[in-house]
Write an enzyme that holds these catalytic residues in place. Structure first.
Site, PDB file in Angstrom:
ATOM      1  N   GLY A   1     -10.681  -6.232   6.890  1.00 58.37           N
ATOM      2  CA  GLY A   1     -10.901  -4.787   6.860  1.00 58.37           C
ATOM      3  C   GLY A   1     -10.268  -4.168   5.616  1.00 58.37           C
ATOM      4  O   GLY A   1      -9.701  -4.869   4.773  1.00 58.37           O
TER       5      GLY A   1
ATOM      6  N   ASP B   1      -6.457  -8.704   6.062  1.00 57.40           N
ATOM      7  CA  ASP B   1      -7.556  -9.273   6.839  1.00 57.40           C
ATOM      8  C   ASP B   1      -8.872  -8.765   6.241  1.00 57.40           C
ATOM      9  O   ASP B   1      -8.883  -8.263   5.119  1.00 57.40           O
ATOM     10  CB  ASP B   1      -7.402  -8.972   8.337  1.00 57.40           C
ATOM     11  CG  ASP B   1      -7.552  -7.482   8.648  1.00 57.40           C
ATOM     12  OD1 ASP B   1      -7.929  -6.696   7.752  1.00 57.40           O
ATOM     13  OD2 ASP B   1      -7.292  -7.104   9.805  1.00 57.40           O
TER      14      ASP B   1
ATOM     15  N   HIS C   1       0.846  -1.198   0.000  1.00 57.73           N
ATOM     16  CA  HIS C   1       0.000   0.000   0.000  1.00 57.73           C
ATOM     17  C   HIS C   1       0.884   1.253   0.000  1.00 57.73           C
ATOM     18  O   HIS C   1       1.868   1.318   0.742  1.00 57.73           O
ATOM     19  CB  HIS C   1      -0.895  -0.014   1.240  1.00 57.73           C
ATOM     20  CG  HIS C   1      -1.824   1.155   1.298  1.00 57.73           C
ATOM     21  ND1 HIS C   1      -2.938   1.261   0.485  1.00 57.73           N
ATOM     22  CD2 HIS C   1      -1.788   2.281   2.039  1.00 57.73           C
ATOM     23  CE1 HIS C   1      -3.545   2.408   0.734  1.00 57.73           C
ATOM     24  NE2 HIS C   1      -2.871   3.036   1.676  1.00 57.73           N
TER      25      HIS C   1
HETATM   26  C1  GAR Z   1       1.241   0.619  -5.893  1.00 62.91           C
HETATM   27  O1  GAR Z   1       1.726   1.848  -5.447  1.00 62.91           O
HETATM   28  C2  GAR Z   1       0.374  -0.020  -4.836  1.00 62.91           C
HETATM   29  O2  GAR Z   1       0.779   0.242  -3.531  1.00 62.91           O
HETATM   30  C3  GAR Z   1      -0.943   0.617  -5.110  1.00 62.91           C
HETATM   31  O3  GAR Z   1      -1.055   0.604  -6.506  1.00 62.91           O
HETATM   32  C4  GAR Z   1       0.258   0.776  -7.052  1.00 62.91           C
HETATM   33  C5  GAR Z   1       0.444  -0.283  -8.106  1.00 62.91           C
HETATM   34  O4  GAR Z   1       1.558   0.001  -8.900  1.00 62.91           O
HETATM   35  N1  GAR Z   1      -1.988  -0.108  -4.467  1.00 62.91           N
HETATM   36  C6  GAR Z   1      -2.983   0.482  -3.810  1.00 62.91           C
HETATM   37  O5  GAR Z   1      -3.162   1.678  -3.782  1.00 62.91           O
HETATM   38  C7  GAR Z   1      -3.923  -0.482  -3.110  1.00 62.91           C
HETATM   39  N2  GAR Z   1      -4.722   0.203  -2.157  1.00 62.91           N
HETATM   40  P1  GAR Z   1       2.077  -1.056  -9.951  1.00 62.91           P
HETATM   41  O6  GAR Z   1       0.861  -1.569 -10.745  1.00 62.91           O
HETATM   42  O7  GAR Z   1       3.029  -0.291 -10.820  1.00 62.91           O
HETATM   43  O8  GAR Z   1       2.769  -2.161  -9.208  1.00 62.91           O
END
Ligand code: GAR
Length: 209
Positions: free
Chosen positions: A152, A150, A118
């Site tokens: 949430g 989990d 995240h």
């Molecule tokens: C990443 O920064 C990841 O943490 C985020 O999407 C991006 C995916 O990048 N995920 C979220 O925000 C989930 N809540 P990527 O497709 O280049 O790996």
């Protein structure tokens, strides 16, 4: 809870993506080295036509796609995606920019070995827009978090975090890009250690020996 990885071979990773897949690519690259201790055995997505799937195909890794819109309802989709992942017998499932919440069937099968990355320092700024929400709040330090999923929204036990300073002239794109650089390094480092050494969880405290 203690992980139960097969010590005989590389840990089997199934990676779930919804977009660019740069975190997936970092894992694919790391898995080239046998000493890394893991291999990406499949990549799944909730939508077709994304760069994340193309990255898997270029690496010769099997892919699968299941759209929520094509399922009868959300719980049917949950059961279907659970079976699609399970068919590849993963030791660890990695959500790398997978923009769907895991349902009860998925968590019943993979809870405790389903990790998500995240782009914020949880528990601050959960949800779909971690980098944007942190910037809008005006924080001076944000970062990336790897956690065990989990039931949430981004509330699971935290495995690792890395900090990133917010610059005065950052916009969402520049901040998220800087977070993603740190996030990819964290993901590769920590997933590799989990694969090689296992992990324990006690009272939300995750330890990799
Ligand atoms: C990443 O920064 C990841 O943490 C985020 O999407 C991006 C995916 O990048 N995920 C979220 O925000 C989930 N809540 P990527 O497709 O280049 O790996």
């Amino acid at each position: 809870m203690t992980s139960d990885l097969d010590p005989r071979g590389p840990a089997r990773l199934v990676v779930l993506v919804s977009g660019a897949g740069t975190n997936l690519q970092a894992l694919l690259d790391a898995c080239q080295d046998p000493a890394y201790g893991a291999q990406v055995v499949a990549v799944g997505a909730d939508r077709p036509g994304i760069e994340g799937l193309a990255r898997a195909e270029r690496a010769g890794v099997p892919t699968f796609v299941r759209r929520v819109a094509d399922a009868e309802d959300r719980s049917t989709w949950d059961a279907e995606i659970t079976d699609l992942v399970d068919a590849h017998e993963p030791d660890l499932v990695v959500s790398a920019g997978f923009m769907k919440l895991a349902g009860p069937a998925f968590l019943a099968r993979f809870g405790g070995r389903y990790v998500n990355t995240h782009p914020a320092l949880l528990p601050s700024f959960p949800g779909m827009h971690g980098a944007a929400d942190a910037l809008a709040h005006g924080v001076k330090v944000t970062g990336a978090t790897l956690f065990l999923v989990d039931d949430g929204v981004d509330t699971g036990a935290i495995i690792a975090q890395r900090a990133v300073e917010v610059a005065d002239d950052d916009d969402v794109e520049s901040l998220h890009e800087r977070i993603k650089k740190v996030e990819r390094a964290m993901l590769v480092d920590v997933v590799g250690r989990m694969a090689r050494d296992g992990w324990t969880v006690r009272d939300r405290r995750v330890t990799i020996p």
